[in-house]
Design an enzyme around this catalytic site. Structure first.
Site, PDB file in Angstrom:
ATOM      1  N   TRP A 176      51.477  27.211 113.721  1.00  0.00           N
ATOM      2  CA  TRP A 176      50.599  26.769 112.627  1.00  0.00           C
ATOM      3  C   TRP A 176      49.255  26.261 113.112  1.00  0.00           C
ATOM      4  O   TRP A 176      48.350  26.077 112.314  1.00  0.00           O
ATOM      5  CB  TRP A 176      51.299  25.666 111.820  1.00  0.00           C
ATOM      6  CG  TRP A 176      51.920  24.615 112.698  1.00  0.00           C
ATOM      7  CD1 TRP A 176      53.238  24.558 113.068  1.00  0.00           C
ATOM      8  CD2 TRP A 176      51.274  23.524 113.359  1.00  0.00           C
ATOM      9  NE1 TRP A 176      53.449  23.488 113.914  1.00  0.00           N
ATOM     10  CE2 TRP A 176      52.245  22.837 114.103  1.00  0.00           C
ATOM     11  CE3 TRP A 176      49.962  23.040 113.396  1.00  0.00           C
ATOM     12  CZ2 TRP A 176      51.964  21.707 114.877  1.00  0.00           C
ATOM     13  CZ3 TRP A 176      49.667  21.927 114.167  1.00  0.00           C
ATOM     14  CH2 TRP A 176      50.659  21.271 114.890  1.00  0.00           C
ATOM     15  N   ASN A 177      49.115  25.959 114.409  1.00  0.00           N
ATOM     16  CA  ASN A 177      47.885  25.250 114.807  1.00  0.00           C
ATOM     17  C   ASN A 177      46.650  26.155 114.833  1.00  0.00           C
ATOM     18  O   ASN A 177      45.533  25.704 114.623  1.00  0.00           O
ATOM     19  CB  ASN A 177      48.071  24.488 116.115  1.00  0.00           C
ATOM     20  CG  ASN A 177      48.400  25.375 117.282  1.00  0.00           C
ATOM     21  OD1 ASN A 177      48.786  26.525 117.091  1.00  0.00           O
ATOM     22  ND2 ASN A 177      48.263  24.865 118.481  1.00  0.00           N
ATOM     23  N   LYS A 200      55.817  37.175 112.188  1.00  0.00           N
ATOM     24  CA  LYS A 200      56.517  36.059 111.534  1.00  0.00           C
ATOM     25  C   LYS A 200      55.603  34.848 111.694  1.00  0.00           C
ATOM     26  O   LYS A 200      55.614  34.174 112.713  1.00  0.00           O
ATOM     27  CB  LYS A 200      57.860  35.822 112.239  1.00  0.00           C
ATOM     28  CG  LYS A 200      58.959  35.246 111.402  1.00  0.00           C
ATOM     29  CD  LYS A 200      58.696  33.869 110.841  1.00  0.00           C
ATOM     30  CE  LYS A 200      58.730  32.734 111.821  1.00  0.00           C
ATOM     31  NZ  LYS A 200      58.067  31.521 111.311  1.00  0.00           N
ATOM     32  N   PRO A 201      54.756  34.577 110.670  1.00  0.00           N
ATOM     33  CA  PRO A 201      53.848  33.430 110.803  1.00  0.00           C
ATOM     34  C   PRO A 201      54.596  32.111 110.634  1.00  0.00           C
ATOM     35  O   PRO A 201      55.714  32.088 110.114  1.00  0.00           O
ATOM     36  CB  PRO A 201      52.844  33.637 109.658  1.00  0.00           C
ATOM     37  CG  PRO A 201      53.559  34.459 108.646  1.00  0.00           C
ATOM     38  CD  PRO A 201      54.602  35.268 109.376  1.00  0.00           C
ATOM     39  N   ALA A 202      53.968  31.030 111.042  1.00  0.00           N
ATOM     40  CA  ALA A 202      54.609  29.717 110.933  1.00  0.00           C
ATOM     41  C   ALA A 202      54.801  29.344 109.468  1.00  0.00           C
ATOM     42  O   ALA A 202      53.994  29.701 108.610  1.00  0.00           O
ATOM     43  CB  ALA A 202      53.741  28.670 111.624  1.00  0.00           C
ATOM     44  N   GLY A 254      54.402  29.028 120.727  1.00  0.00           N
ATOM     45  CA  GLY A 254      55.029  27.886 120.061  1.00  0.00           C
ATOM     46  C   GLY A 254      55.617  26.936 121.086  1.00  0.00           C
ATOM     47  O   GLY A 254      55.158  26.870 122.236  1.00  0.00           O
ATOM     48  N   SER A 255      56.659  26.241 120.672  1.00  0.00           N
ATOM     49  CA  SER A 255      57.216  25.187 121.521  1.00  0.00           C
ATOM     50  C   SER A 255      57.974  25.772 122.719  1.00  0.00           C
ATOM     51  O   SER A 255      58.538  26.874 122.645  1.00  0.00           O
ATOM     52  CB  SER A 255      58.169  24.317 120.697  1.00  0.00           C
ATOM     53  OG  SER A 255      59.243  25.106 120.241  1.00  0.00           O
ATOM     54  N   GLU A 276      53.658  32.020 125.142  1.00  0.00           N
ATOM     55  CA  GLU A 276      52.574  31.041 125.293  1.00  0.00           C
ATOM     56  C   GLU A 276      53.143  29.730 124.780  1.00  0.00           C
ATOM     57  O   GLU A 276      53.254  29.531 123.568  1.00  0.00           O
ATOM     58  CB  GLU A 276      51.351  31.438 124.458  1.00  0.00           C
ATOM     59  CG  GLU A 276      50.753  32.786 124.788  1.00  0.00           C
ATOM     60  CD  GLU A 276      50.096  32.832 126.147  1.00  0.00           C
ATOM     61  OE1 GLU A 276      49.928  31.765 126.772  1.00  0.00           O
ATOM     62  OE2 GLU A 276      49.765  33.939 126.587  1.00  0.00           O
ATOM     63  N   LEU A 277      53.508  28.854 125.705  1.00  0.00           N
ATOM     64  CA  LEU A 277      54.243  27.653 125.315  1.00  0.00           C
ATOM     65  C   LEU A 277      53.385  26.398 125.489  1.00  0.00           C
ATOM     66  O   LEU A 277      52.179  26.491 125.690  1.00  0.00           O
ATOM     67  CB  LEU A 277      55.544  27.584 126.114  1.00  0.00           C
ATOM     68  CG  LEU A 277      56.352  28.887 126.087  1.00  0.00           C
ATOM     69  CD1 LEU A 277      57.582  28.784 126.960  1.00  0.00           C
ATOM     70  CD2 LEU A 277      56.743  29.257 124.663  1.00  0.00           C
ATOM     71  N   CYS A 310      47.494  23.650 122.156  1.00  0.00           N
ATOM     72  CA  CYS A 310      48.317  23.614 123.376  1.00  0.00           C
ATOM     73  C   CYS A 310      47.455  23.433 124.627  1.00  0.00           C
ATOM     74  O   CYS A 310      47.975  23.113 125.683  1.00  0.00           O
ATOM     75  CB  CYS A 310      49.201  24.850 123.473  1.00  0.00           C
ATOM     76  SG  CYS A 310      48.317  26.338 123.105  1.00  0.00           S
ATOM     77  N   GLU A 408      53.918  16.622 125.886  1.00  0.00           N
ATOM     78  CA  GLU A 408      52.700  16.927 125.149  1.00  0.00           C
ATOM     79  C   GLU A 408      52.676  16.122 123.845  1.00  0.00           C
ATOM     80  O   GLU A 408      53.588  16.243 123.032  1.00  0.00           O
ATOM     81  CB  GLU A 408      52.763  18.422 124.837  1.00  0.00           C
ATOM     82  CG  GLU A 408      51.536  19.048 124.348  1.00  0.00           C
ATOM     83  CD  GLU A 408      51.749  20.553 124.109  1.00  0.00           C
ATOM     84  OE1 GLU A 408      52.893  20.987 123.860  1.00  0.00           O
ATOM     85  OE2 GLU A 408      50.750  21.278 124.152  1.00  0.00           O
TER      86      GLU A 408
END
Ligand code: ADP
Length: 507
Positions: A176-177, A200-202, A254-255, A276-277, A310, A408
């Site tokens: 979502w960011n 698949k969007p947030a 994401g996470s 990409e975490l 991130c 984080e």
């Protein structure tokens, strides 16, 4: 961009978020499969809320694995169709250019939707439209440069040909960011390479995704090339992406927790995955730094999107000789930040995106307090603005036992640690299992090269706090991920390398 504002008590900034204008033709309420705007098979929907006000701004289909299977089927059929396969790189490039132009033309409408669903200040939303769209432009250009090789053979009468072919169907899971940029950075590369995609969007920000897909359709991207599945129950859809033999690759932002799970679930099918975490970016200010410049960089790196990026700096290491000056300057700047709903004039800090984020940030600051760290400004909720607003905060004397030191924070919190020498700074900066971005400020050329080489991260900002760009490879080391996005390397995630041995040639 962070602008400096004069200090005025926070409550004067309590602004009422405006609704997304009703005339916004890009505001969609259906998902997109095989070129059609569709509801969930079950008919279920879920609400999308404005985090500044809590108001519902839209509803979208709450899909499940059955809907996702339809999307995969459509992407597969299209990928295997002659119409798609036989398009030239130049034709794919033209479609992406059309998409780029349409996103540019509709910048304001997209930014309005983005601010309404994510809470980010409108100037940042417009900035994200431009930044996200730069990937569509970049990959429109790169589509025509996916070169193969002919390598001299060690045997006579043979040619060694190496070509790059599209991977197939790629599933793209985004956060979502950056509701637009995380999609275009993946989908731009995938389509340029000749793949078809299921996005698949947030769940917090599906509306921005749907808005740009409407434009992709207008841009002439054929049906089935881009499919969007909206859901607030991601796990079964994610599982299907990992297990389906019709999905050849997954790209996830994401996470770290979810990324690790997807990575494990892709093991069985030996499925390509790029991740990409999260990061834990160090921001080091050496005695040799231009301190004013460092404070400017710190503000941009930390407070963009309310600290919810991130690559946001998470731990500030400041050398003894410049420590007091840095703390004094950054405190002034933090206290001058203008807080409010993202569509308010001159607002620089909006709400956190949801309650979970809010609880995490406030919990981390409380935890730092318990570990005897000092809170020199902020450190509290701002209910006068809304339920999800948290004050920009500075924590000094951060204890290594505090959670913020290793995790984080993803919020507007600057945590400062004093250090004595370069060796200590590097050792502390690298004492993390994450390694996405790192920043440092120094005017000493020798130190610049030494430190840039030794930081264990995928991206380094030297005297710069904002480093992402379409032409630069974005990605991390250690547990921050695998693979790169953007740059010409971004295409690699969506192609297979094929070796063709041409034998028995008569020369
Ligand atoms: P964040 O902290 O950014 O919300 P998440 O990793 O939870 O991080 O979310 C990033 C994206 O991953 C979102 O689109 C979310 O819906 C999706 N997601 C969350 N859990 C799963 C899962 N089990 N499988 C697949 N996708 C997931």
């Amino acid at each position: 961009m962070i602008r400096k504002a004069i200090t005025i008590p926070h409550k004067l900034f309590a602004t009422v978020a405006k609704p997304v204008p009703m005339m916004n033709n890009l505001l969609k309420s259906q998902a997109y499969i095989n070129g059609c705007w569709v509801d969930a098979i079950s008919g279920d929907t879920f609400e999308v809320k404005n985090p500044a006000t809590g108001n519902v701004i839209g509803h979208v289909p709450n899909m499940n694995a059955k809907d996702a299977q339809l999307a995969i089927d459509a992407a597969k059929r299209t990928y295997e169709s002659d119409e798609w396969r036989n398009l030239t790189a130049k034709q794919r490039s033209s479609m992406l250019k059309n998409w780029y132009n349409l996103i540019n033309e509709h910048c304001q409408e997209i930014a309005d939707i983005m601010t309404a669903e994510s809470g980010k200040p409108i100037t940042e939303s417009k900035g994200e439209v431009a930044y996200g769209n730069s990937f569509v432009e970049w990959f429109a250009e790169e589509a025509r440069r996916i070169y193969g090789e002919i390598v001299p053979s060690s045997l006579p009468n043979r040619e060694t040909i190496i070509m790059k072919q599209p991977l197939g169907v790629a599933a793209l899971i985004t956060p979502w960011n950056f509701p637009l940029a995380m999609i275009t950075r993946k989908a731009g590369a995938a389509i340029a390479a000749g793949c078809t995609v299921v996005i698949k969007p947030a769940e917090d920000t599906p509306l921005t995704a749907l808005a740009i897909i409407e434009l992709a359709e207008k841009a002439g991207i054929p049906k089935g090339v881009i499919n969007v599945v909206t859901t607030n129950k991601a796990a079964p859809v994610g599982d299907l992406f990992c297990k389906s033999p019709d999905v050849q690759g997954i790209s996830f932002t994401g996470s770290t927790e979810v990324g690790k799970m997807l990575f494990r679930n892709c093991a069985d099918g030996i499925k390509r995955i790029s991740l990409e975490l999260g990061g834990n970016a160090p921001f080091i200010v050496f005695n040799s730094a231009d301190v004013e410049k460092a404070v400017d960089g710190a503000m941009i790196s930390k407070f963009r999107n309310c600290g919810q990026t991130c690559v946001s700096s998470n731990r500030f290491f400041v050398q003894e000789g410049v420590y007091d000056r840095f703390v004094e300057l950054i405190k002034q700047r933090v206290e001058d930040l203008k807080i409010g709903a993202g569509d308010g004039d001159g607002v620089q800090i909006g709400p956190l995106v949801n309650k979970m984020q809010f609880n995490k940030v406030s919990g981390f600051v409380d935890d730092a307090r318990k570990h005897n760290s000092k809170i020199i400004t902020g450190g509290k909720a701002l209910p006068e603005h809304g339920e999800l607003f948290y004050a920009p905060t500075i924590v000094t004397d951060l204890s290594p036992a505090a959670k913020i030191y290793t995790e984080e924070v993803f919020g507007p919190v600057v945590s400062i640690i004093k250090f004595k020498d370069e060796q200590e700074a590097i050792q502390k900066a690298n004492s993390s299992r994450r390694g996405l971005a790192g920043y440092f400020y120094s005017e000493n050329l020798q130190q610049v090269f030494r430190v840039a080489k030794r930081l264990e991260v995928g991206m380094v900002g030297v005297n710069e706090g904002l480093i992402s760009a379409a032409e630069a490879p974005f990605g991390g080391v250690k547990e921050s991920g695998i693979g790169r996005e953007g740059s010409h390397h971004g295409i690699d995630e969506y192609v297979e390398i094929k070796y063709i041995c041409m034998g028995n040639l008569k020369y």
